[in-house]
Write a protein that holds these residues in place. Structure first.
Motif, PDB file in Angstrom:
ATOM      1  N   GLU A 244       0.825  -1.209   0.000  1.00  0.00           N
ATOM      2  CA  GLU A 244       0.000   0.000   0.000  1.00  0.00           C
ATOM      3  C   GLU A 244       0.858   1.257   0.000  1.00  0.00           C
ATOM      4  OE1 GLU A 244      -3.596   1.934   2.693  1.00  0.00           O
ATOM      5  OE2 GLU A 244      -3.343  -0.238   2.587  1.00  0.00           O
ATOM      6  N   GLU A 245       1.961   1.223   0.739  1.00  0.00           N
ATOM      7  CA  GLU A 245       2.880   2.366   0.726  1.00  0.00           C
ATOM      8  C   GLU A 245       3.482   2.552  -0.665  1.00  0.00           C
ATOM      9  OE1 GLU A 245       5.140   2.682   4.863  1.00  0.00           O
ATOM     10  OE2 GLU A 245       4.863   0.599   4.268  1.00  0.00           O
ATOM     11  N   ALA A 246       3.812   1.451  -1.319  1.00  0.00           N
ATOM     12  CA  ALA A 246       4.374   1.530  -2.668  1.00  0.00           C
ATOM     13  C   ALA A 246       3.379   2.174  -3.635  1.00  0.00           C
ATOM     14  CB  ALA A 246       4.767   0.137  -3.151  1.00  0.00           C
ATOM     15  N   LEU A 247       2.113   1.809  -3.523  1.00  0.00           N
ATOM     16  CA  LEU A 247       1.100   2.401  -4.392  1.00  0.00           C
ATOM     17  C   LEU A 247       0.974   3.910  -4.137  1.00  0.00           C
ATOM     18  CD1 LEU A 247      -1.738  -0.304  -4.245  1.00  0.00           C
ATOM     19  CD2 LEU A 247      -0.167   0.158  -6.136  1.00  0.00           C
ATOM     20  N   ARG A 248       1.030   4.314  -2.873  1.00  0.00           N
ATOM     21  CA  ARG A 248       0.948   5.747  -2.563  1.00  0.00           C
ATOM     22  C   ARG A 248       2.143   6.499  -3.137  1.00  0.00           C
ATOM     23  NH1 ARG A 248      -0.782   4.272   2.705  1.00  0.00           N
ATOM     24  NH2 ARG A 248       1.227   4.896   3.578  1.00  0.00           N
ATOM     25  N   LEU A 249       3.316   5.879  -3.097  1.00  0.00           N
ATOM     26  CA  LEU A 249       4.513   6.511  -3.674  1.00  0.00           C
ATOM     27  C   LEU A 249       4.335   6.731  -5.168  1.00  0.00           C
ATOM     28  CD1 LEU A 249       7.760   4.936  -2.167  1.00  0.00           C
ATOM     29  CD2 LEU A 249       6.865   7.232  -1.857  1.00  0.00           C
ATOM     30  N   LEU A 250       3.846   5.709  -5.866  1.00  0.00           N
ATOM     31  CA  LEU A 250       3.677   5.817  -7.313  1.00  0.00           C
ATOM     32  C   LEU A 250       2.734   6.959  -7.674  1.00  0.00           C
ATOM     33  CD1 LEU A 250       3.431   2.042  -8.283  1.00  0.00           C
ATOM     34  CD2 LEU A 250       5.335   3.594  -8.742  1.00  0.00           C
ATOM     35  N   LYS A 251       1.707   7.168  -6.869  1.00  0.00           N
ATOM     36  CA  LYS A 251       0.729   8.209  -7.157  1.00  0.00           C
ATOM     37  C   LYS A 251       1.309   9.609  -6.982  1.00  0.00           C
ATOM     38  CE  LYS A 251      -3.232   5.294  -6.002  1.00  0.00           C
ATOM     39  NZ  LYS A 251      -4.352   5.026  -5.062  1.00  0.00           N
ATOM     40  N   LYS A 252       2.457   9.727  -6.345  1.00  0.00           N
ATOM     41  CA  LYS A 252       3.109  11.025  -6.182  1.00  0.00           C
ATOM     42  C   LYS A 252       3.933  11.425  -7.404  1.00  0.00           C
ATOM     43  CE  LYS A 252       3.495  10.863  -1.124  1.00  0.00           C
ATOM     44  NZ  LYS A 252       4.419  10.940   0.036  1.00  0.00           N
ATOM     45  N   LEU A 253       4.162  10.483  -8.317  1.00  0.00           N
ATOM     46  CA  LEU A 253       4.970  10.761  -9.497  1.00  0.00           C
ATOM     47  C   LEU A 253       4.152  11.493 -10.564  1.00  0.00           C
ATOM     48  CD1 LEU A 253       6.767   7.313  -9.828  1.00  0.00           C
ATOM     49  CD2 LEU A 253       7.800   9.452  -9.045  1.00  0.00           C
ATOM     50  N   LYS A 254       4.791  12.416 -11.259  1.00  0.00           N
ATOM     51  CA  LYS A 254       4.119  13.094 -12.363  1.00  0.00           C
ATOM     52  C   LYS A 254       3.784  12.105 -13.482  1.00  0.00           C
ATOM     53  CE  LYS A 254       6.598  17.411 -11.436  1.00  0.00           C
ATOM     54  NZ  LYS A 254       7.617  18.347 -11.959  1.00  0.00           N
ATOM     55  N   CYS A 255       4.642  11.086 -13.642  1.00  0.00           N
ATOM     56  CA  CYS A 255       4.428  10.121 -14.727  1.00  0.00           C
ATOM     57  C   CYS A 255       3.423   9.034 -14.352  1.00  0.00           C
ATOM     58  CB  CYS A 255       5.761   9.481 -15.132  1.00  0.00           C
ATOM     59  SG  CYS A 255       6.524   8.474 -13.823  1.00  0.00           S
ATOM     60  N   TYR A 256       2.798   9.129 -13.186  1.00  0.00           N
ATOM     61  CA  TYR A 256       1.852   8.096 -12.769  1.00  0.00           C
ATOM     62  C   TYR A 256       0.718   7.920 -13.779  1.00  0.00           C
ATOM     63  CZ  TYR A 256      -1.638   5.583 -10.021  1.00  0.00           C
ATOM     64  OH  TYR A 256      -2.570   4.670  -9.601  1.00  0.00           O
TER      65      TYR A 256
END
Length: 320
Positions: A244-256
């Motif tokens: 779940e933490e990994a998914l939250r990190l990905l959502k912070k990327l502009k390229c998400y």
């Protein structure tokens, strides 16, 4: 409400009225959590500020700082410790004099596959004869890359050949890679040539780890390939981390957005990328005392259900 009825009141009278009403409501226990955001800096009127703060009503700084503070407060209130990994992964303190050793690509991949990181099928060869025997049962097309702990940037050294489709091309690539790399760095230790399945391209990411002596291993995730230095779209997070933490990190990327089916493209396997991030984190925590850094770039992410694959890997370790 009081302000709205004070027609004709001066600005100072309105402020005093507002502070009086809020103070009375607060003292009676009838006031929901409230903060005051002034139009100017809060030091302009000490009397009003003191009245608010004595009633337990904080007066924040102006605009941008105030609303950013409120956002952080709301995030803190919504924080659920049961959904994050809070264990420490501090490495032991090594002596000031350390030796760092870069693993070859094949050695690096051998270490991370045991933690669930998917890599392309590959074989190391050290001679033309081994190459011939290997390619008898190895499906084309293949990629051939120098396998050396002393040549970290293989492309710069002429150590990579792509889309090889025949034995003749493979033999020429073998000779060309060896000649280029020996010319590029004559004293380099060359462990052989890596023959690797040429996987289809996907959305490129980079996953890296830097082991900090104070914070332990810190994971980096961002847009990979040649774009990592161009766009610098990456975020950092301390290991360990969960899915779940990994998914939250990905959502912070502009390229998400590239992962979600941007402009009609198929959605990508976001869960597979998150699982790969967790696997890298698990490796980093398990090797926190000797790991210096690691770099998986590029990591190809495919359409939903097709997974993610680390095409290249580098691990650097430290020893006393």
């Amino acid at each position: 409400i009081t302000l709205g009825n004070d027609v004709g009141a001066t600005s100072e009278q309105k402020d005093i009225t507002c502070s009086q009403v809020l103070s009375e409501l607060s003292s009676e226990g009838n006031l929901s959590p409230v903060v005051v955001v002034p139009s100017f800096e809060k030091a302009r009127n000490d009397e009003i500020r003191t009245r608010f703060e004595s009633a337990g009503i904080p007066v924040l700084s102006t605009g941008d700082l105030a609303f950013a503070s409120i956002r952080h407060l709301l995030d803190f209130a919504a924080f659920d410790p049961s959904k994050v990994s809070l264990s420490s992964a501090l490495p032991k303190q090594l002596a000031s004099k350390q030796t760092t050793v870069s693993l070859s690509e094949s050695e690096s991949k051998a270490e991370i596959t045991g933690f669930g990181v998917k890599v392309p099928a590959q074989v190391n060869v050290t001679s033309r004869d081994e190459l011939k025997n290997t390619l008898v049962d190895f499906p084309y097309p293949v990629v051939m890359k120098v396998d050396s702990p002393d040549i970290l940037h293989k492309t710069d050294a002429g150590g990579v050949r792509l889309n090889i489709t025949s034995m003749d091309e493979a033999l020429k690539a073998y000779d060309g890679i060896m000649a280029s790399c020996k010319s590029y760095k004559p004293d380099a230790q060359i462990d052989g040539i890596q023959v690797q399945q040429m996987v289809k391209p996907g959305i490129e990411f980079i996953i890296g780890v830097k082991n900090d002596k104070q914070f332990g291993p810190i994971l980096l995730i961002g847009m990979g390939g040649v774009f990592v230095e161009v766009f610098q779209d990456a975020v950092l997070y301390p290991c360990p981390l969960n899915h779940e933490e990994a998914l939250r990190l990905l959502k912070k990327l502009k390229c998400y957005r590239l992962l979600t089916g941007y402009r009609g493209d198929a959605p990508k396997d976001i869960n597979a990328l998150a699982d790969l991030m967790v696997a890298v984190s698990d490796y980093a925590v398990a090797h926190k005392d000797e790991l210096s850094e690691m770099d998986l770039n590029p990591v190809f992410v495919y359409d939903e259900g097709e997974g993610a694959c680390a095409v290249d890997a580098l691990i650097v370790k430290k020893y006393e």
